[in-house]
Design a protein around this motif. Structure first.
Motif, PDB file in Angstrom:
ATOM      1  N   THR A 150      13.435  -1.721  47.859  1.00 45.96           N
ATOM      2  CA  THR A 150      12.553  -1.016  47.051  1.00 45.96           C
ATOM      3  C   THR A 150      11.009  -1.879  47.288  1.00 45.96           C
ATOM      4  O   THR A 150      11.189  -3.220  47.421  1.00 45.96           O
ATOM      5  N   GLY A 151       9.960  -1.288  47.230  1.00 46.66           N
ATOM      6  CA  GLY A 151       8.760  -1.855  47.602  1.00 46.66           C
ATOM      7  C   GLY A 151       8.305  -1.987  49.059  1.00 46.66           C
ATOM      8  O   GLY A 151       7.059  -2.206  49.307  1.00 46.66           O
ATOM      9  N   SER A 152       9.235  -1.486  49.963  1.00 43.61           N
ATOM     10  CA  SER A 152       8.754  -1.549  51.557  1.00 43.61           C
ATOM     11  C   SER A 152       7.812  -0.233  51.755  1.00 43.61           C
ATOM     12  O   SER A 152       8.090   0.845  51.199  1.00 43.61           O
ATOM     13  N   VAL A 153       6.779  -0.764  52.287  1.00 36.69           N
ATOM     14  CA  VAL A 153       5.622   0.287  52.986  1.00 36.69           C
ATOM     15  C   VAL A 153       6.314   1.081  54.047  1.00 36.69           C
ATOM     16  O   VAL A 153       7.064   0.636  55.060  1.00 36.69           O
ATOM     17  N   ILE A 154       6.281   2.545  53.868  1.00 37.72           N
ATOM     18  CA  ILE A 154       6.760   3.491  54.703  1.00 37.72           C
ATOM     19  C   ILE A 154       5.973   4.398  55.304  1.00 37.72           C
ATOM     20  O   ILE A 154       4.844   4.762  54.706  1.00 37.72           O
ATOM     21  N   GLU A 155       6.353   5.052  56.447  1.00 36.10           N
ATOM     22  CA  GLU A 155       5.559   6.143  56.917  1.00 36.10           C
ATOM     23  C   GLU A 155       6.343   7.183  57.366  1.00 36.10           C
ATOM     24  O   GLU A 155       7.540   7.041  57.550  1.00 36.10           O
ATOM     25  N   GLU A 163       5.781   4.403  49.373  1.00 36.61           N
ATOM     26  CA  GLU A 163       6.572   2.897  49.060  1.00 36.61           C
ATOM     27  C   GLU A 163       7.982   3.472  48.701  1.00 36.61           C
ATOM     28  O   GLU A 163       7.888   4.656  47.982  1.00 36.61           O
ATOM     29  N   VAL A 164       8.846   2.625  49.121  1.00 36.70           N
ATOM     30  CA  VAL A 164      10.252   2.941  48.710  1.00 36.70           C
ATOM     31  C   VAL A 164      10.324   2.601  47.274  1.00 36.70           C
ATOM     32  O   VAL A 164      10.183   1.489  46.857  1.00 36.70           O
ATOM     33  N   TYR A 165      10.903   3.799  46.495  1.00 35.88           N
ATOM     34  CA  TYR A 165      11.364   3.544  45.249  1.00 35.88           C
ATOM     35  C   TYR A 165      12.707   3.096  45.000  1.00 35.88           C
ATOM     36  O   TYR A 165      12.866   2.212  44.062  1.00 35.88           O
ATOM     37  N   LEU A 166      13.631   3.841  45.550  1.00 34.45           N
ATOM     38  CA  LEU A 166      15.084   3.453  45.610  1.00 34.45           C
ATOM     39  C   LEU A 166      15.520   3.434  47.012  1.00 34.45           C
ATOM     40  O   LEU A 166      15.281   4.095  47.828  1.00 34.45           O
ATOM     41  N   VAL A 167      16.241   2.184  47.052  1.00 37.84           N
ATOM     42  CA  VAL A 167      16.923   1.727  48.434  1.00 37.84           C
ATOM     43  C   VAL A 167      17.450   2.861  49.326  1.00 37.84           C
ATOM     44  O   VAL A 167      18.073   3.630  48.844  1.00 37.84           O
ATOM     45  N   ILE A 168      16.916   2.859  50.762  1.00 38.97           N
ATOM     46  CA  ILE A 168      17.269   3.922  51.541  1.00 38.97           C
ATOM     47  C   ILE A 168      18.245   3.183  52.349  1.00 38.97           C
ATOM     48  O   ILE A 168      17.879   2.160  53.379  1.00 38.97           O
ATOM     49  N   GLY A 169      19.197   3.763  52.677  1.00 34.56           N
ATOM     50  CA  GLY A 169      20.505   3.134  53.465  1.00 34.56           C
ATOM     51  C   GLY A 169      19.774   3.268  55.047  1.00 34.56           C
ATOM     52  O   GLY A 169      19.445   4.108  55.542  1.00 34.56           O
ATOM     53  N   ALA A 170      20.517   2.234  55.913  1.00 38.86           N
ATOM     54  CA  ALA A 170      20.200   2.238  57.476  1.00 38.86           C
ATOM     55  C   ALA A 170      21.092   3.358  57.983  1.00 38.86           C
ATOM     56  O   ALA A 170      22.025   3.688  57.523  1.00 38.86           O
ATOM     57  N   ASN A 171      20.218   3.741  59.244  1.00 40.82           N
ATOM     58  CA  ASN A 171      21.100   4.672  59.844  1.00 40.82           C
ATOM     59  C   ASN A 171      21.306   6.065  59.124  1.00 40.82           C
ATOM     60  O   ASN A 171      22.445   6.548  59.276  1.00 40.82           O
ATOM     61  N   ARG A 172      20.604   6.402  58.250  1.00 44.96           N
ATOM     62  CA  ARG A 172      20.923   7.602  57.617  1.00 44.96           C
ATOM     63  C   ARG A 172      22.160   7.519  56.640  1.00 44.96           C
ATOM     64  O   ARG A 172      22.691   8.370  56.322  1.00 44.96           O
ATOM     65  N   GLU A 173      22.587   6.496  55.954  1.00 50.10           N
ATOM     66  CA  GLU A 173      23.846   6.139  55.301  1.00 50.10           C
ATOM     67  C   GLU A 173      23.813   6.965  54.203  1.00 50.10           C
ATOM     68  O   GLU A 173      24.565   7.481  53.429  1.00 50.10           O
ATOM     69  N   THR A 174      22.772   6.357  53.316  1.00 53.20           N
ATOM     70  CA  THR A 174      22.442   6.680  51.935  1.00 53.20           C
ATOM     71  C   THR A 174      21.146   7.324  51.858  1.00 53.20           C
ATOM     72  O   THR A 174      20.195   6.901  52.309  1.00 53.20           O
ATOM     73  N   ILE A 175      20.928   8.206  50.943  1.00 54.02           N
ATOM     74  CA  ILE A 175      19.705   8.860  50.554  1.00 54.02           C
ATOM     75  C   ILE A 175      19.040   7.859  49.597  1.00 54.02           C
ATOM     76  O   ILE A 175      19.460   7.412  48.696  1.00 54.02           O
ATOM     77  N   LEU A 180      12.614  13.576  53.578  1.00 52.79           N
ATOM     78  CA  LEU A 180      11.884  13.097  54.432  1.00 52.79           C
ATOM     79  C   LEU A 180      12.495  12.002  55.282  1.00 52.79           C
ATOM     80  O   LEU A 180      13.562  11.430  54.948  1.00 52.79           O
ATOM     81  N   ILE A 181      12.106  11.720  56.612  1.00 55.58           N
ATOM     82  CA  ILE A 181      12.656  10.787  57.559  1.00 55.58           C
ATOM     83  C   ILE A 181      11.604   9.696  57.711  1.00 55.58           C
ATOM     84  O   ILE A 181      10.348  10.272  57.835  1.00 55.58           O
ATOM     85  N   VAL A 182      11.828   8.675  57.127  1.00 59.25           N
ATOM     86  CA  VAL A 182      10.889   7.725  57.258  1.00 59.25           C
ATOM     87  C   VAL A 182      11.089   6.429  58.210  1.00 59.25           C
ATOM     88  O   VAL A 182      12.321   6.240  58.412  1.00 59.25           O
ATOM     89  N   ARG A 183       9.918   5.823  58.274  1.00 57.65           N
ATOM     90  CA  ARG A 183      10.285   4.443  59.108  1.00 57.65           C
ATOM     91  C   ARG A 183       9.599   3.328  58.511  1.00 57.65           C
ATOM     92  O   ARG A 183       8.475   3.476  57.785  1.00 57.65           O
ATOM     93  N   LYS A 184       9.808   2.017  58.486  1.00 53.26           N
ATOM     94  CA  LYS A 184       9.218   0.941  57.915  1.00 53.26           C
ATOM     95  C   LYS A 184       7.996   0.564  58.743  1.00 53.26           C
ATOM     96  O   LYS A 184       7.881   0.585  59.956  1.00 53.26           O
ATOM     97  N   LEU A 185       6.868   0.472  58.121  1.00 54.65           N
ATOM     98  CA  LEU A 185       5.608  -0.094  58.442  1.00 54.65           C
ATOM     99  C   LEU A 185       5.787  -1.609  59.000  1.00 54.65           C
ATOM    100  O   LEU A 185       6.008  -2.211  57.701  1.00 54.65           O
ATOM    101  N   THR A 186       5.444  -1.995  59.791  1.00 61.11           N
ATOM    102  CA  THR A 186       5.378  -3.306  60.206  1.00 61.11           C
ATOM    103  C   THR A 186       4.090  -4.098  59.962  1.00 61.11           C
ATOM    104  O   THR A 186       3.248  -3.342  59.706  1.00 61.11           O
ATOM    105  N   ASN A 187       3.845  -5.293  59.669  1.00 62.07           N
ATOM    106  CA  ASN A 187       2.534  -6.235  59.322  1.00 62.07           C
ATOM    107  C   ASN A 187       1.493  -5.794  60.646  1.00 62.07           C
ATOM    108  O   ASN A 187       0.467  -5.518  60.290  1.00 62.07           O
ATOM    109  N   ASN A 188       1.916  -5.553  61.703  1.00 63.28           N
ATOM    110  CA  ASN A 188       1.126  -5.426  62.622  1.00 63.28           C
ATOM    111  C   ASN A 188       0.671  -3.966  62.997  1.00 63.28           C
ATOM    112  O   ASN A 188      -0.073  -3.415  63.963  1.00 63.28           O
TER     113      ASN A 188
END
Length: 193
Positions: free
Chosen positions: A169-174, A131-143, A184-192
């Motif tokens: 914050t709170g997004s489920v990731i893999e 789970e995302v704890y601190l916001v992660i920037g799009a396209n590797r902009e911010t850690i 870590l390089i992560v991606r957001k898990l979608t509902n499906n």
């Protein structure tokens, strides 16, 4: 000491080996308990310590040799007391000593396998969900940071994403990859998913 002086030379050898071996064995055990199980072989092992690096099955160690001579002496004395021939006394004492060496080596090997270095291998996170704890920037902009279970413990680790939008914050990731510097390089898990 009168009983010792009347013994034959063969009996004296086994008594001397048994007493010295027992004294060293007791000292070794006390040192082991006092030092909390730290390696007491230290510099005393010299060329005799043939332990494999990393806690392998070490047979010819100081601890095992002390155990050998202790059991060798006492089993030899027991064999002498049962009126066995000198040949049988030596054979029995040697076999008992070797059995004790195998037992000691096996025990120390098993104990060394219980040790865990505790070193975190971040690559073990690949494929894990967190789970995302601190916001992660799009396209590797911010850690940002994620909380994820690795090696049986919940950890907070830095993360980046290749997603087109930031991960809140709170997004489920893999975890899909790890950079060379352990991010870590992560991606957001979608509902499906």
């Amino acid at each position: 000491m009168e009983w010792f002086t009347v013994l034959g030379w063969f009996d004296k050898i086994f008594w001397i080996v048994a007493i010295i071996g027992s004294g060293l064995f007791i000292a070794m055990m006390l040192i082991t308990f006092i030092t909390g199980g730290a390696d007491v072989d230290g510099d005393f092992t010299g060329d005799v310590d043939l332990d494999a690096e990393g806690g392998g099955f070490g047979f010819f160690t100081i601890k095992n040799l002390i155990a050998f001579f202790t059991i060798f002496g006492w089993s030899g004395i027991a064999a002498i007391e049962n009126d066995l021939s000198k040949t049988w006394v030596i054979v029995i004492a040697t076999i008992c000593g070797l059995i004790m060496m195998f037992i000691m080596a096996g025990l120390f090997y098993l104990i060394s396998r219980l040790n865990d270095s505790g070193t975190l291998d971040v690559k073990n996170a690949i494929g894990n969900i967190g789970e995302v704890y601190l916001v992660i920037g799009a396209n590797r902009e911010t850690i940002g940071k994620v909380t994820i279970r690795i090696q049986g413990a919940l950890r907070e680790l830095e993360a980046l994403t290749d997603e087109e939008e930031l991960l809140k914050t709170g997004s489920v990731i893999e975890v899909i990859d790890v950079t060379s510097n352990g991010i870590l390089i992560v991606r957001k898990l979608t509902n499906n998913k």
